[in-house]
Write a protein that holds these residues in place. Structure first.
Motif, PDB file in Angstrom:
ATOM      1  N   PHE A   1       0.848  -1.188   0.000  1.00 16.35           N
ATOM      2  CA  PHE A   1       0.000   0.000   0.000  1.00 16.35           C
ATOM      3  C   PHE A   1       0.888   1.243   0.000  1.00 16.35           C
ATOM      4  CE2 PHE A   1       0.763  -1.544   4.288  1.00 16.35           C
ATOM      5  CZ  PHE A   1       1.225  -0.425   4.956  1.00 16.35           C
ATOM      6  N   GLY A   2       0.263   2.383  -0.325  1.00 13.57           N
ATOM      7  CA  GLY A   2       0.978   3.650  -0.291  1.00 13.57           C
ATOM      8  C   GLY A   2       1.828   3.905  -1.520  1.00 13.57           C
ATOM      9  N   TYR A   3       2.491   5.033  -1.518  1.00 11.99           N
ATOM     10  CA  TYR A   3       3.291   5.500  -2.652  1.00 11.99           C
ATOM     11  C   TYR A   3       4.301   4.445  -3.101  1.00 11.99           C
ATOM     12  CZ  TYR A   3       6.276   8.576  -5.431  1.00 11.99           C
ATOM     13  OH  TYR A   3       7.006   9.154  -6.443  1.00 11.99           O
ATOM     14  N   ARG A   4       4.256   4.153  -4.402  1.00 12.33           N
ATOM     15  CA  ARG A   4       5.122   3.126  -5.000  1.00 12.33           C
ATOM     16  C   ARG A   4       5.005   1.775  -4.295  1.00 12.33           C
ATOM     17  NH1 ARG A   4       8.621   5.065  -8.800  1.00 12.33           N
ATOM     18  NH2 ARG A   4       8.931   7.323  -8.868  1.00 12.33           N
ATOM     19  N   ALA A   5       3.820   1.526  -3.709  1.00  8.73           N
ATOM     20  CA  ALA A   5       3.552   0.260  -3.006  1.00  8.73           C
ATOM     21  C   ALA A   5       4.639  -0.044  -1.979  1.00  8.73           C
ATOM     22  CB  ALA A   5       3.429  -0.894  -4.001  1.00  8.73           C
ATOM     23  N   SER A   6       5.120   1.021  -1.317  1.00  9.20           N
ATOM     24  CA  SER A   6       6.251   0.872  -0.393  1.00  9.20           C
ATOM     25  C   SER A   6       5.834   0.406   0.999  1.00  9.20           C
ATOM     26  CB  SER A   6       7.008   2.199  -0.285  1.00  9.20           C
ATOM     27  OG  SER A   6       6.128   3.260   0.062  1.00  9.20           O
ATOM     28  N   GLY A   7       4.532   0.442   1.278  1.00  8.62           N
ATOM     29  CA  GLY A   7       4.061  -0.075   2.557  1.00  8.62           C
ATOM     30  C   GLY A   7       3.888  -1.585   2.513  1.00  8.62           C
ATOM     31  N   ASN A   8       4.171  -2.248   3.632  1.00  8.02           N
ATOM     32  CA  ASN A   8       4.067  -3.705   3.690  1.00  8.02           C
ATOM     33  C   ASN A   8       3.513  -4.133   5.050  1.00  8.02           C
ATOM     34  OD1 ASN A   8       6.224  -3.619   5.579  1.00  8.02           O
ATOM     35  ND2 ASN A   8       7.718  -3.702   3.918  1.00  8.02           N
ATOM     36  N   PRO A   9       3.253  -5.430   5.237  1.00 11.70           N
ATOM     37  CA  PRO A   9       2.677  -5.876   6.509  1.00 11.70           C
ATOM     38  C   PRO A   9       3.513  -5.511   7.736  1.00 11.70           C
ATOM     39  CG  PRO A   9       2.369  -7.564   4.850  1.00 11.70           C
ATOM     40  CD  PRO A   9       3.255  -6.520   4.231  1.00 11.70           C
ATOM     41  N   ASP A  10       4.832  -5.501   7.600  1.00 12.15           N
ATOM     42  CA  ASP A  10       5.662  -5.132   8.754  1.00 12.15           C
ATOM     43  C   ASP A  10       5.392  -3.697   9.188  1.00 12.15           C
ATOM     44  OD1 ASP A  10       6.868  -7.611   8.932  1.00 12.15           O
ATOM     45  OD2 ASP A  10       8.568  -7.054   7.647  1.00 12.15           O
ATOM     46  N   LEU A  11       5.279  -2.781   8.223  1.00 13.06           N
ATOM     47  CA  LEU A  11       4.964  -1.391   8.554  1.00 13.06           C
ATOM     48  C   LEU A  11       3.567  -1.289   9.141  1.00 13.06           C
ATOM     49  CD1 LEU A  11       5.598   1.614   8.560  1.00 13.06           C
ATOM     50  CD2 LEU A  11       4.800   1.731   6.184  1.00 13.06           C
ATOM     51  N   LEU A  12       2.636  -2.075   8.608  1.00  9.05           N
ATOM     52  CA  LEU A  12       1.271  -2.062   9.126  1.00  9.05           C
ATOM     53  C   LEU A  12       1.266  -2.498  10.594  1.00  9.05           C
ATOM     54  CD1 LEU A  12      -1.572  -1.443   7.980  1.00  9.05           C
ATOM     55  CD2 LEU A  12      -1.850  -3.900   7.611  1.00  9.05           C
ATOM     56  N   ARG A  13       2.026  -3.535  10.899  1.00 14.58           N
ATOM     57  CA  ARG A  13       2.119  -3.995  12.302  1.00 14.58           C
ATOM     58  C   ARG A  13       2.701  -2.892  13.192  1.00 14.58           C
ATOM     59  NH1 ARG A  13       4.215  -9.060  10.074  1.00 14.58           N
ATOM     60  NH2 ARG A  13       2.721 -10.764  10.383  1.00 14.58           N
ATOM     61  N   GLN A  14       3.754  -2.253  12.702  1.00 13.22           N
ATOM     62  CA  GLN A  14       4.423  -1.196  13.477  1.00 13.22           C
ATOM     63  C   GLN A  14       3.465  -0.052  13.771  1.00 13.22           C
ATOM     64  OE1 GLN A  14       8.056   0.409  11.705  1.00 13.22           O
ATOM     65  NE2 GLN A  14       7.551   2.421  12.560  1.00 13.22           N
ATOM     66  N   LEU A  15       2.743   0.398  12.757  1.00 12.77           N
ATOM     67  CA  LEU A  15       1.797   1.496  12.941  1.00 12.77           C
ATOM     68  C   LEU A  15       0.654   1.076  13.839  1.00 12.77           C
ATOM     69  CD1 LEU A  15       1.721   2.864   9.265  1.00 12.77           C
ATOM     70  CD2 LEU A  15       2.837   3.901  11.257  1.00 12.77           C
ATOM     71  N   GLY A  16       0.247  -0.189  13.723  1.00 14.23           N
ATOM     72  CA  GLY A  16      -0.812  -0.685  14.594  1.00 14.23           C
ATOM     73  C   GLY A  16      -0.411  -0.649  16.054  1.00 14.23           C
ATOM     74  N   GLU A  17       0.825  -1.048  16.348  1.00 11.72           N
ATOM     75  CA  GLU A  17       1.324  -1.015  17.724  1.00 11.72           C
ATOM     76  C   GLU A  17       1.363   0.411  18.247  1.00 11.72           C
ATOM     77  OE1 GLU A  17       5.072  -2.963  17.951  1.00 11.72           O
ATOM     78  OE2 GLU A  17       4.288  -4.934  17.365  1.00 11.72           O
TER      79      GLU A  17
END
Length: 311
Positions: A127-143
Motif C-alpha cells: 500500500f501507499g506510494y510506490r507500493a512501499s508499505g508492507n505488513p511489517d509497517l502495518l504492524r508497526q503502525l498498529g502497535e
C-alpha cells in the motif's frame, strides 16, 4: 451490507475491523481472510468491513496492460455480503490514493476515515506510494496507534498458492474445471442475450448469444460443457466461445445451446457456467462438417450432464 463507492460518502463510521485487499476473485484465500476479520470484529464488538478498490491499482501504472476482472461487480458484492460483512468500501483507486505515503494511507485513511480498530491483510499486501508499505509497517503502525493488526500466511490448496493471478491463468488457458477448487464456484459469463446470425437454429441447434465483456477475463476459443442459469434455474447446455471461422468474420462471442429448452431468451439475462473444455474452435470446410461436429459436441455434453445427474 452497506456499500460505499466514494471516499467522500464515508462519514461518522462506527469502529471497524477491516479486511484489506483487491478481492478481485473473492477466492478461498480471500474468503478465509474475511472470515478471520469477521471473527475478530465480533470478538471486539466492531463492525465487519472490507476495503477494496473498484478498479485494479495496476491499471493506473504507465503502460500497464489492463487487468481483467474475474467477477462482475454484483457477484463480488453478493459473495462478500454472504460472509457477514457490514460495510463494503469499494472506492476508485485514484492518483491521489496512489501517491499517499504509507503512513498517511494507514493513519489518515484506514484508521481515520474508516475508523479502523483492527486491520487484516495477506502476507504480500502492499500500500501507499510506490507500493512501499508492507505488513511489517502495518504492524508497526498498529502497535503505535493501539490498532490490532493480523497478517494471514499464504493460503494454499494441495500445495498451490491460491491467488487471483493463478485463477486468471486457469481461465485464460481453458482449465475451467479447476476453478471451483480455488473459487468455490464455476467460472461464469453473464449478460443479455442478443440476436445472432440464427445459423444454429437453421442447423437444428438454436443458441443464445452473449457479447463478451472486454473487461472480463475470458476462456480461449473452443467448445465447453456448461450450465445456463436463467430465472434462477440451472439448465444443462453446451457452449461455443469464439469467432465462428467456418461462416465468416465475427467478434469473439459466447453462444450456448440449452438442451431440451424451447423458451425465447432474446433480451433476457442469462449466466453461463463453464464446467469443462472439450475441444478447440476449428474452421470446417463446409456447413455439413460443422453440423456433424455440433452433433458430436452435443452428444459428449449430454453424456457428461447425464453422468453428473443434471439431465
Amino acid at each position: 451490507m452497506i456499500i460505499f463507492e466514494h471516499l467522500e460518502d464515508i462519514e461518522h463510521i462506527e469502529p471497524t475491523a477491516v479486511a484489506l485487499g483487491n478481492f478481485d476473485g473473492v477466492h478461498f484465500g480471500h474468503q478465509e481472510l474475511i472470515r478471520r476479520m469477521k471473527a475478530g470484529a465480533d470478538a471486539r464488538g466492531l463492525k465487519a468491513a472490507v476495503f477494496t478498490f473498484s478498479n485494479h491499482p495496476k491499471d493506473l501504472l504507465p503502460g500497464a496492460k489492463k487487468v481483467k476482472n474475474i467477477l462482475y461487480k454484483h457477484e463480488k458484492e453478493e459473495i462478500i455480503a454472504s460472509l457477514g460483512v457490514d460495510y463494503l468500501f469499494s472506492v476508485p483507486f485514484t492518483r491521489e490514493i496512489m501517491t499517499l505515503m504509507p503512513v498517511d494511507y494507514v493513519c489518515g485513511l484506514l484508521m481515520g476515515r474508516l475508523n479502523a480498530k483492527a486491520l487484516y491483510c495477506g502476507f504480500n499486501h502492499s500500500f501507499g506510494y510506490r507500493a512501499s508499505g508492507n505488513p511489517d509497517l502495518l504492524r508497526q503502525l498498529g502497535e503505535e496507534e493501539g490498532v490490532h493488526v493480523e497478517v494471514m500466511e499464504p493460503f494454499k490448496i494441495e500445495g498451490n498458492l491460491v491467488s487471483s493471478s493463478m485463477i486468471r491463468t486457469l481461465i485464460a488457458s481453458g482449465q475451467v474445471e479447476r476453478c471451483p477448487k480455488y473459487m468455490g464456484r464455476w467460472y461464469a459469463i453473464g449478460g443479455e442475450v442478443v440476436v445472432g446470425n440464427r445459423l444454429g437454429r437453421k442447423l437444428g441447434f438454436p443458441t443464445s448469444n452473449l457479447v463478451i465483456d472486454e473487461d472480463m477475463v475470458t476462456p480461449p476459443n473452443g467448445v465447453y460443457i456448461t450450465h445456463c442459469v436463467y430465472n434462477g434455474k440451472r439448465y444443462p447446455s453446451v457452449t461455443n466461445v469464439g469467432v465462428k471461422p467456418t461462416i465468416g468474420q465475427y467478434k469473439k462471442n459466447v453462444e450456448t445451446h440449452i438442451f431440451d429448452f424451447d423458451k425465447e431468451l432474446y433480451g433476457k439475462n442469462i449466466t453461463v457456467e463453464f464446467l469443462k473444455k472439450t475441444r478447440d474452435e476449428v474452421r470446417f470446410d463446409d456447413l455439413a462438417e460443422l453440423s456433424d461436429q455440433i452433433v458430436r459436441d452435443c452428444r459428449e455434453a449430454r453424456a457428461f450432464h447425464e453422468a453428473a445427474g443434471s439431465l
